[in-house]
Design a protein around this motif. Structure first.
Motif, PDB file in Angstrom:
ATOM      1  N   ILE A 100       0.860  -1.184   0.000  1.00 41.01           N
ATOM      2  CA  ILE A 100       0.000   0.000   0.000  1.00 41.01           C
ATOM      3  C   ILE A 100       0.895   1.232   0.000  1.00 41.01           C
ATOM      4  O   ILE A 100       1.599   1.498   0.975  1.00 41.01           O
ATOM      5  CB  ILE A 100      -0.929   0.009   1.229  1.00 41.01           C
ATOM      6  N   PRO A 101       0.911   1.997  -1.082  1.00 39.54           N
ATOM      7  CA  PRO A 101       1.800   3.152  -1.168  1.00 39.54           C
ATOM      8  C   PRO A 101       1.405   4.270  -0.209  1.00 39.54           C
ATOM      9  O   PRO A 101       0.255   4.372   0.215  1.00 39.54           O
ATOM     10  CB  PRO A 101       1.653   3.598  -2.627  1.00 39.54           C
ATOM     11  N   MET A 102       2.380   5.123   0.110  1.00 33.62           N
ATOM     12  CA  MET A 102       2.112   6.292   0.941  1.00 33.62           C
ATOM     13  C   MET A 102       1.572   7.453   0.128  1.00 33.62           C
ATOM     14  O   MET A 102       0.992   8.384   0.660  1.00 33.62           O
ATOM     15  CB  MET A 102       3.402   6.731   1.654  1.00 33.62           C
ATOM     16  N   GLY A 103       1.797   7.398  -1.183  1.00 31.04           N
ATOM     17  CA  GLY A 103       1.356   8.497  -2.029  1.00 31.04           C
ATOM     18  C   GLY A 103       2.428   9.543  -2.238  1.00 31.04           C
ATOM     19  O   GLY A 103       2.153  10.649  -2.680  1.00 31.04           O
ATOM     20  N   ILE A 104       3.681   9.202  -1.909  1.00 35.27           N
ATOM     21  CA  ILE A 104       4.825  10.077  -2.163  1.00 35.27           C
ATOM     22  C   ILE A 104       5.739   9.303  -3.107  1.00 35.27           C
ATOM     23  O   ILE A 104       6.421   8.372  -2.694  1.00 35.27           O
ATOM     24  CB  ILE A 104       5.558  10.444  -0.862  1.00 35.27           C
ATOM     25  N   LYS A 105       5.734   9.697  -4.375  1.00 37.53           N
ATOM     26  CA  LYS A 105       6.317   8.862  -5.421  1.00 37.53           C
ATOM     27  C   LYS A 105       7.765   8.490  -5.143  1.00 37.53           C
ATOM     28  O   LYS A 105       8.158   7.335  -5.296  1.00 37.53           O
ATOM     29  CB  LYS A 105       6.189   9.565  -6.767  1.00 37.53           C
ATOM     30  N   HIS A 106       8.572   9.447  -4.738  1.00 40.54           N
ATOM     31  CA  HIS A 106       9.987   9.139  -4.534  1.00 40.54           C
ATOM     32  C   HIS A 106      10.163   8.124  -3.398  1.00 40.54           C
ATOM     33  O   HIS A 106      10.934   7.169  -3.528  1.00 40.54           O
ATOM     34  CB  HIS A 106      10.762  10.417  -4.208  1.00 40.54           C
ATOM     35  N   ALA A 107       9.448   8.305  -2.303  1.00 40.12           N
ATOM     36  CA  ALA A 107       9.575   7.390  -1.173  1.00 40.12           C
ATOM     37  C   ALA A 107       8.993   6.015  -1.504  1.00 40.12           C
ATOM     38  O   ALA A 107       9.546   4.987  -1.097  1.00 40.12           O
ATOM     39  CB  ALA A 107       8.875   7.977   0.048  1.00 40.12           C
ATOM     40  N   ASP A 108       7.882   5.985  -2.248  1.00 41.10           N
ATOM     41  CA  ASP A 108       7.251   4.704  -2.587  1.00 41.10           C
ATOM     42  C   ASP A 108       8.134   3.842  -3.480  1.00 41.10           C
ATOM     43  O   ASP A 108       8.008   2.611  -3.490  1.00 41.10           O
ATOM     44  CB  ASP A 108       5.901   4.945  -3.274  1.00 41.10           C
ATOM     45  N   LYS A 109       9.040   4.472  -4.236  1.00 38.07           N
ATOM     46  CA  LYS A 109       9.949   3.703  -5.080  1.00 38.07           C
ATOM     47  C   LYS A 109      10.984   2.958  -4.249  1.00 38.07           C
ATOM     48  O   LYS A 109      11.507   1.928  -4.677  1.00 38.07           O
ATOM     49  CB  LYS A 109      10.669   4.635  -6.059  1.00 38.07           C
ATOM     50  N   LYS A 110      11.304   3.477  -3.080  1.00 43.08           N
ATOM     51  CA  LYS A 110      12.385   2.917  -2.276  1.00 43.08           C
ATOM     52  C   LYS A 110      11.901   2.174  -1.034  1.00 43.08           C
ATOM     53  O   LYS A 110      12.640   1.385  -0.461  1.00 43.08           O
ATOM     54  CB  LYS A 110      13.354   4.029  -1.861  1.00 43.08           C
ATOM     55  N   ILE A 111      10.672   2.466  -0.604  1.00 39.03           N
ATOM     56  CA  ILE A 111      10.172   1.871   0.634  1.00 39.03           C
ATOM     57  C   ILE A 111       8.843   1.183   0.364  1.00 39.03           C
ATOM     58  O   ILE A 111       7.891   1.821  -0.101  1.00 39.03           O
ATOM     59  CB  ILE A 111      10.005   2.941   1.729  1.00 39.03           C
ATOM     60  N   SER A 112       8.775  -0.102   0.647  1.00 36.91           N
ATOM     61  CA  SER A 112       7.556  -0.886   0.428  1.00 36.91           C
ATOM     62  C   SER A 112       6.926  -1.219   1.776  1.00 36.91           C
ATOM     63  O   SER A 112       7.573  -1.840   2.630  1.00 36.91           O
ATOM     64  CB  SER A 112       7.870  -2.182  -0.329  1.00 36.91           C
TER      65      SER A 112
END
Length: 333
Positions: A54-66
């Protein structure tokens, strides 16, 4: 959960039977065989990747943190750092991804939280809701946007210092009985307003009580297979003009006290507030990269376009965190 009450009421025989049953169940469980479980382990991970993250909705962070259930995610910062702001944002993102959300609020009313979520969905400032002439247009636009937000949201108000972890679990258990309300994401706003029922009995005070509460909530996340966003406040005076690294040190100690899978520190200096920026430090990420700093600005365009506002347009858009004498890195590094 029932053990302490059974002990207080003198139900010793019943408690003994419960303990024996639990022990027998534990003995019957087969230990995990690393080699034999390889295929099933990869199969479970495939399910997580395909539908559990479930993404946080912050594209840069979602690419690195699952982030996937079960997980306890703590979001901490000093007052006015943007903690509720962040909680509303992850709620909006989860709803957009078809996940049911249960939002527990002890500081604001259900209406106040709802208006902020409405503003996040519409990409407008909350000030628009105080213009009666705009209500009809807002209502029609919300109905249209709801088609994209397939998850269901339940908001629960609780009374500070009277609402305990056991009551929280009862409410979550009740929601889980209906597929329409079973939450995949739970937001608790916030930690310090909850009460741990054994505090008086055991003489727990301060951080000890908060530690017990966080451990109990992590157990809830595991039992009900959900992501819990637990919002907390950094105690003590913090210089509002200090830099990100200095400010987050006061919060980072909580990772050694509590047991979150993810620990996020929110920071907004006076300069950040002036330009409408929020800085997020990922102090701990159990399954992903940690020590990541992301600068974000609230974006009041639908799904995060280019224009951005300052207050309650709650789409987040990554921005560069400038280098300083503290050596803070840019997000793309």
């Amino acid at each position: 959960v029932e053990g302490p009450d059974m002990l207080d009421n003198g139900n010793y025989a019943e408690l003994f039977e419960l303990a024996v049953s639990a022990r027998e169940k534990g003995l019957a469980e087969v230990p995990y065989d690393y080699r034999k479980e390889t295929k099933s382990r990869l199969k479970r991970m495939r399910k997580v990747v395909e539908g559990g993250i479930i993404p946080m909705g912050i594209k840069h962070a979602d690419k690195k943190i699952s982030i996937y259930p079960p997980a306890l995610c703590m979001v901490i910062g000093e007052p006015s750092a943007g903690k509720t702001w962040f909680g509303v944002h992850v709620t909006r993102t989860a709803l957009r991804n078809g996940c049911n959300v249960a939002y527990f609020t002890g500081e604001m009313t259900a209406d106040e939280i709802s208006i902020r979520i409405d503003a996040a969905i519409l990409g407008i400032n909350t000030s628009h809701f105080f213009i009666p002439a705009a209500h009809k247009k807002i209502f029609e636009e919300l109905k249209r946007r709801y088609e994209k937000y397939t998850g269901n949201l339940i908001i629960k108000e609780f009374q500070a210092q009277s609402y305990g972890v056991d009551m929280l679990e009862m409410d979550i258990r009740r929601l889980c009985t209906d597929p329409e309300t079973k939450p995949k994401v739970v937001v608790i706003d916030y930690l310090e307003l909850l009460k741990f029922r054994e505090s008086a009995r055991r003489g727990l005070q301060g951080w000890e009580e908060l530690n017990k509460i966080s451990q109990a909530i992590k157990g809830i996340a595991n039992r009900y297979k959900c992501i819990v966003w637990l919002i907390g406040t950094v105690s003590g005076e913090v210089d509002s003009n200090s830099d990100l690294v200095t400010r987050r040190n006061k919060a980072a100690s909580k990772s050694t006290v509590y047991a979150p899978d993810y620990l996020l520190t929110l920071n907004r200096s006076m300069k950040d507030r002036d330009i409408g920026q929020l800085r997020i430090y990922f102090d701990k990420a159990r399954h992903s990269r940690d020590q990541l700093i992301v600068g974000v600005v609230p974006d009041n365009a639908d799904d995060g376009a280019n224009s951005h506002g300052v207050q309650h347009g709650l789409h987040f858009r990554p921005c560069r965190v400038p280098h300083g004498r503290t050596g803070v890195v840019k997000p793309d590094e």
